[in-house]
Scaffold this motif. Structure first.
Motif, PDB file in Angstrom:
ATOM      1  N   GLN A  74       0.663  -1.363   0.203  1.00  0.00           N
ATOM      2  CA  GLN A  74      -0.046   0.037  -0.240  1.00  0.00           C
ATOM      3  C   GLN A  74       1.030   1.463   0.168  1.00  0.00           C
ATOM      4  O   GLN A  74       0.768   2.674  -0.619  1.00  0.00           O
ATOM      5  N   ALA A  77       2.374   2.054  -3.737  1.00  0.00           N
ATOM      6  CA  ALA A  77       0.953   1.881  -4.634  1.00  0.00           C
ATOM      7  C   ALA A  77       0.493   3.724  -4.394  1.00  0.00           C
ATOM      8  O   ALA A  77       1.106   4.299  -5.051  1.00  0.00           O
ATOM      9  N   ALA A  78       0.753   4.428  -3.265  1.00  0.00           N
ATOM     10  CA  ALA A  78       0.133   5.672  -2.003  1.00  0.00           C
ATOM     11  C   ALA A  78       1.686   6.594  -2.964  1.00  0.00           C
ATOM     12  O   ALA A  78       1.977   7.593  -3.543  1.00  0.00           O
ATOM     13  N   THR A  81       0.972   6.609  -7.110  1.00  0.00           N
ATOM     14  CA  THR A  81      -0.162   7.401  -7.357  1.00  0.00           C
ATOM     15  C   THR A  81       0.866   8.742  -7.079  1.00  0.00           C
ATOM     16  O   THR A  81       0.017   9.441  -8.008  1.00  0.00           O
ATOM     17  N   SER A  82       1.361   9.130  -6.290  1.00  0.00           N
ATOM     18  CA  SER A  82       1.764  10.868  -5.237  1.00  0.00           C
ATOM     19  C   SER A  82       2.786  10.575  -7.103  1.00  0.00           C
ATOM     20  O   SER A  82       2.797  11.654  -7.310  1.00  0.00           O
ATOM     21  N   ILE A  84       2.478   9.973  -9.724  1.00  0.00           N
ATOM     22  CA  ILE A  84       1.470  10.056 -11.110  1.00  0.00           C
ATOM     23  C   ILE A  84       0.989  11.356 -10.741  1.00  0.00           C
ATOM     24  O   ILE A  84       0.725  12.769 -12.164  1.00  0.00           O
ATOM     25  N   LYS A  85       0.261  12.006  -9.715  1.00  0.00           N
ATOM     26  CA  LYS A  85      -0.214  13.374 -10.035  1.00  0.00           C
ATOM     27  C   LYS A  85       0.957  14.434  -9.932  1.00  0.00           C
ATOM     28  O   LYS A  85       0.564  15.260 -10.480  1.00  0.00           O
TER      29      LYS A  85
END
Length: 88
Positions: A74, A77-78, A81-82, A84-85
């Protein structure tokens, strides 16, 4: 029809019949209460069993997730994700 029975004897017969009816109602009510107690006890046992089964299943799932390092996955994954942002 002429009633030739003495009043005291006639009252005993009448109350004897009423007592028989009352006895049937009391036995029926006690039977109903007994049935409700059996249903209540059965439900209590069933819920206790279900609670125990679900708790053991939850413990197995938690131990399985801990062996798979879910927290690390997790976190990764976080991080992705950050990233990608930030790219967007």
């Amino acid at each position: 029809m002429i009633n030739l029975l003495p009043p005291e004897y006639a009252m005993r017969i009448r109350f004897g019949r009423l007592n028989a009816v009352l006895r049937k109602w009391i036995i029926g009510a006690l039977g109903a209460v007994g049935g409700l107690l059996i249903i209540f006890a059965g439900g209590w046992i069933y819920l206790s069993s279900q609670t125990h089964d679900l708790q053991s299943q939850l413990n197995k799932t938690n131990s399985s997730l801990q062996t798979q390092n879910l927290a690390k996955v997790q976190k990764d994954a976080a991080d992705v994700t950050s990233d990608i942002k930030i790219i967007n």
